[in-house]
Write an enzyme that holds these catalytic residues in place. Sequence first.
Site, mmCIF file in Angstrom:
data_model
loop_
_atom_site.group_PDB
_atom_site.id
_atom_site.type_symbol
_atom_site.label_atom_id
_atom_site.label_comp_id
_atom_site.label_asym_id
_atom_site.label_seq_id
_atom_site.Cartn_x
_atom_site.Cartn_y
_atom_site.Cartn_z
ATOM 1 N N ARG A 143 93.550 -0.429 14.539
ATOM 2 C CA ARG A 143 94.268 0.297 15.577
ATOM 3 C C ARG A 143 93.779 1.738 15.539
ATOM 4 N NH1 ARG A 143 98.342 -2.686 12.712
ATOM 5 N NH2 ARG A 143 99.339 -4.284 14.010
ATOM 6 N N LYS A 145 101.319 -0.674 10.752
ATOM 7 C CA LYS A 145 102.673 -0.476 11.262
ATOM 8 C C LYS A 145 103.697 -0.648 10.145
ATOM 9 C CE LYS A 145 101.943 -1.743 16.104
ATOM 10 N NZ LYS A 145 102.348 -2.659 17.202
ATOM 11 N N HIS A 168 91.635 0.189 21.648
ATOM 12 C CA HIS A 168 92.221 -1.131 21.353
ATOM 13 C C HIS A 168 91.312 -2.262 21.829
ATOM 14 C CE1 HIS A 168 95.869 -2.480 19.464
ATOM 15 N NE2 HIS A 168 96.000 -3.455 20.338
ATOM 16 N N ARG A 217 89.397 -3.575 19.016
ATOM 17 C CA ARG A 217 90.231 -4.416 18.148
ATOM 18 C C ARG A 217 90.342 -5.823 18.730
ATOM 19 N NH1 ARG A 217 94.532 -4.381 14.325
ATOM 20 N NH2 ARG A 217 96.458 -5.372 15.020
ATOM 21 N N HIS A 232 98.854 -8.451 11.391
ATOM 22 C CA HIS A 232 99.922 -8.967 12.234
ATOM 23 C C HIS A 232 101.011 -9.621 11.397
ATOM 24 C CE1 HIS A 232 97.514 -9.407 16.237
ATOM 25 N NE2 HIS A 232 98.015 -8.205 16.063
ATOM 26 N N TYR A 248 103.216 -17.613 5.679
ATOM 27 C CA TYR A 248 101.760 -17.610 5.605
ATOM 28 C C TYR A 248 101.296 -17.523 4.157
ATOM 29 C CZ TYR A 248 101.654 -17.154 10.605
ATOM 30 O OH TYR A 248 101.807 -17.398 11.940
#
Length: 296
Positions: free
Chosen positions: A146, A170, A242, A245, A268, A277
């Site tokens: 990002r 984030k 972006h 990305r 993510h 995951y």
Amino acid sequence: MTWLDDIKNFKNYLKLERGLSGNSVESYVRDAEKLFQFCGETKHVSSLKDEDIHNFLVFLNDLGLSATSQARILSGIKAFFEFLFIEKLIIADPTELISSPRITRKLPETLHLHEIEAMMASIDLSTHEGPRNKAIIEVMYSCGLRVSELINLKISDCLFQEGFIRVVGKGNKMRLVPIGNEAIKYSKIYLHQVRIQLDIQQGHEDYLFLNRRGKALSRVMVFIIIKDLAEKAGIHKSISPHTLRHSFATHLVEGGADLRAVQEMLGHESIITTEIYTHLDRAFLQQTLKEFHPRG
């Protein structure tokens, strides 16, 4: 039978009964394998519902794949379930009522590899900003960052010898992302030949990318750099940082990379909150980048 058995039989069906070319067969098989990667071994193909297919498409969209790419992958998945239904391995086709994403809807632009290379070729390396801008494009495309992650990238987080960078994403969550050889090469050129000559301002000593006044780059400056290079390269698309990305994710996934690996590199969160995951080791992420990234 297991997922792998079904996919193997699907491959034979495409070659022997459908008579498809080798490239087409591999493309269809990769699509089935992507669904397997998403669902995991705990959920057998015969138990899948239309909701599972919908969640898979949502996942692809979150990775940044264009509607065209999503539709192509869905086409492969539909062919897989058509085969399973014909062979009476399932009693109902969960893709029957799933429609392809609308190609006309507004989604982020994706650049082709030749367009990214054209942007890089348009950089004048003899200027003060040239080596920096070259390193910026290489790092963004190599690592899928990002713009906020790029401008906050620290020298101390560049583990070039190990082939990784530490990225703060984030929610201040840190992740390790593999970085390609070309990105490392041009980052080092910028570090040792250009950045070293700057009058670096106090508090900005550890930021990798600086402006000519010796301060960390702003988001706006990165936008200007990207748009200027696109214009010089003759690219008539509405692009932004972006876009690189999205291109990173699309090129990896369409090249056959593992979806979990791409998701982890992008930083993510899980789209399906109940999905857990599995941890992917660093060597696997590095191998994914080297094997499937066009400039890995």
